[in-house]
Scaffold this motif. Structure first.
Motif, short mmCIF file in Angstrom:
data_model
loop_
_atom_site.label_atom_id
_atom_site.label_comp_id
_atom_site.label_asym_id
_atom_site.label_seq_id
_atom_site.Cartn_x
_atom_site.Cartn_y
_atom_site.Cartn_z
N SER A 139 14.46 86.99 47.68
CA SER A 139 14.08 88.33 48.17
C SER A 139 14.76 89.44 47.38
O SER A 139 14.23 90.56 47.30
CB SER A 139 14.45 88.47 49.65
N ASN A 140 15.92 89.17 46.83
CA ASN A 140 16.72 90.23 46.21
C ASN A 140 16.77 90.19 44.69
O ASN A 140 17.35 91.09 44.07
CB ASN A 140 18.14 90.20 46.77
N TRP A 141 16.16 89.17 44.10
CA TRP A 141 16.13 89.06 42.64
C TRP A 141 14.73 88.73 42.17
O TRP A 141 13.95 88.10 42.88
CB TRP A 141 17.10 87.98 42.16
N LYS A 142 14.42 89.16 40.96
CA LYS A 142 13.13 88.87 40.35
C LYS A 142 13.34 88.66 38.85
O LYS A 142 14.35 89.10 38.29
CB LYS A 142 12.16 90.03 40.56
N THR A 149 15.75 93.24 42.64
CA THR A 149 14.34 93.57 42.83
C THR A 149 14.03 95.05 42.64
O THR A 149 12.92 95.41 42.26
CB THR A 149 13.87 93.14 44.22
#
Length: 434
Positions: free
Chosen positions: A311-314, A355
């Motif tokens: 959810s917090n990294w891409k 993100t």
């Protein structure tokens, strides 16, 4: 490792409590080594990293060495796979257990598949038993196959870790049991109170090395059920202790978990080194001594960590393959038919970023390997490296180095002949004169 009786009990409890399990909501914001995190994971130590680059995505007490129990077997398996790759060992090679390993395999209070004193076992079946069922005697047998003895194998394990930059690990056996469970069969120079210890960060390095060098290990770690010695009197049903796999009691439909290894002792508590993929991104998570209640707490903590990470990294592609880097589009060729040659990235620069990151938050850094190349120059000659840094991110990489890609020459440049160099020199003389 779990004692067999305890495992039977927890498996039963898991089946009756899993439906009532609710993952806790995120806690108040807590700083996590440079990245603002809403996750305060209930574990003594934990880490999440990008499997491809080694980029650290979450860290809690990640550099403190703690007991790792059966997760040790990932090191054992790496050395086995290395021996197979080199041709020193074959999957079909067979071994008869020595007396001490035979006795350990008969201990039903430990994770084991039964071995016969007069039996002959292939590398392949011992490998599968080690990864799927956490079979301790099987893991020790693999050590004997690779090194000839437990003492020599433990030396190999420690040297391999040191070659990866891991200097604070304590490795005293090939399986992860407390030495006290091995009776008199302990490695020279160790004591019955010793146990294997590593940090969460270092376990992540082990897992990353294994997945990078031998990615097909997932073909085995993802097997939920298998029978050891099927069709014989020793047939043993092996249910994978990674309960997050499809078909097992803590599978999560939104998490594509396909490995790697659990570990449990009284000192280690419940531990798990896991891996999962989502949106083209593979992560590795390590949870040491998971907190909470119930038989699935290590998997609950892992699921929280995986969901938070995804959810917090891409992944963000900063520069594409065959791209020119501003200010470094060419490199000078000394005595070449051409005086310069174009230089471009050998592959795309793709890195995990928070993100909310945009291109303006990213800094691209170029480091020249060669400012001038001497002819003849081959196509693909490395002339520089490109690395990426993201504003506000200080988590770094598990091996301490930034991820990057090579910048290389795009064509071959032959050496210029005598007359070409002569006239070029004359031209340069008059150009500089006027």
């Amino acid at each position: 490792m779990m004692k067999k009786f305890f495992r039977t009990i927890v498996a039963f409890l898991a089946t009756i409590t899993i439906g009532a399990t609710v993952l806790p909501a995120a806690t108040a914001s807590a700083a996590t080594d440079g990245v603002e995190s809403t996750l305060n994971l209930n574990a003594k130590a934990a880490i999440s990293v990008d499997a491809k680059t080694g980029k650290v995505l979450y860290a809690k007490n990640a550099t403190t060495a703690l007991p790792i129990a059966s997760m040790t077997k990932l090191i054992t398996v790496y050395l086995l796979r290395e021996a197979i790759k080199s041709g020193k060992v074959k999957w079909t090679d067979k071994i008869t257990p020595d007396h001490e390993i035979y006795k350990i395999s008969q201990d039903k209070s430990l994770s084991n598949v039964p071995l016969r004193a007069d039996g002959s076992y292939s590398v392949k079946e011992l490998y599968q038993a080690t990864l799927i069922y956490s079979a301790n005697a099987a893991a020790m047998e693999l050590g004997d196959i690779v090194a000839g003895s437990q003492d020599k194998f433990i030396d190999m394990m420690n040297k391999k870790l040191q070659s990866w930059g891991i200097s604070d690990a304590t490795i005293v056996n090939a399986c992860g049991l407390d030495n006290s469970d091995l009776g008199e069969y302990i490695v020279t120079g160790t004591s019955k109170t010793d146990e294997n210890r590593m940090s969460a960060k270092d376990m992540a390095i082990v897992a990353q090395k294994l997945l990078t060098d031998f990615p097909d290990v997932l073909d085995t770690t993802s097997i939920a059920h298998k029978t050891f010695r099927a069709g014989t009197d020793d047939a043993t049903k092996m249910d994978n202790w990674d309960w997050m796999l499809p078909g097992l009691v803590y599978n999560q439909s939104d998490l594509n978990v396909d490995g790697l290894k659990t570990g449990t002792t009284d000192a280690a508590g419940e531990c798990f080194t896991g891996t999962a993929t989502k949106n083209g991104m593979r992560i590795i998570t390590v949870v040491l001594n998971a907190g909470g209640t119930g038989a699935t707490k290590r998997f609950q903590r892992t699921a929280e960590l995986m969901r938070w990470t995804f959810s917090n990294w891409k992944n963000m592609t900063i520069v594409g393959k065959n791209a020119s880097i501003a200010g470094h589009k060419t490199v000078t060729v000394d005595k070449g038919k051409d005086t310069t040659v174009a230089a471009k990235t050998s592959q795309a620069v793709t890195v995990p970023v928070p993100t909310a990151t945009t291109k303006k938050d990213v800094t691209l850094s170029y480091k020249a390997v060669k400012k001038t190349v001497a002819a003849p120059v081959k196509k693909g000659t490395t002339v520089g490296d490109v690395t990426v840094s993201v504003k506000g991110d200080t988590l770094g990489y598990v091996d301490g180095s930034e991820t990057g890609v090579k910048v290389a020459t795009t064509k071959t440049v032959e050496k210029a002949g005598f007359f070409r160099l002569l006239f070029r020199g004359i031209g340069n003389f008059f150009s500089n004169l006027f």
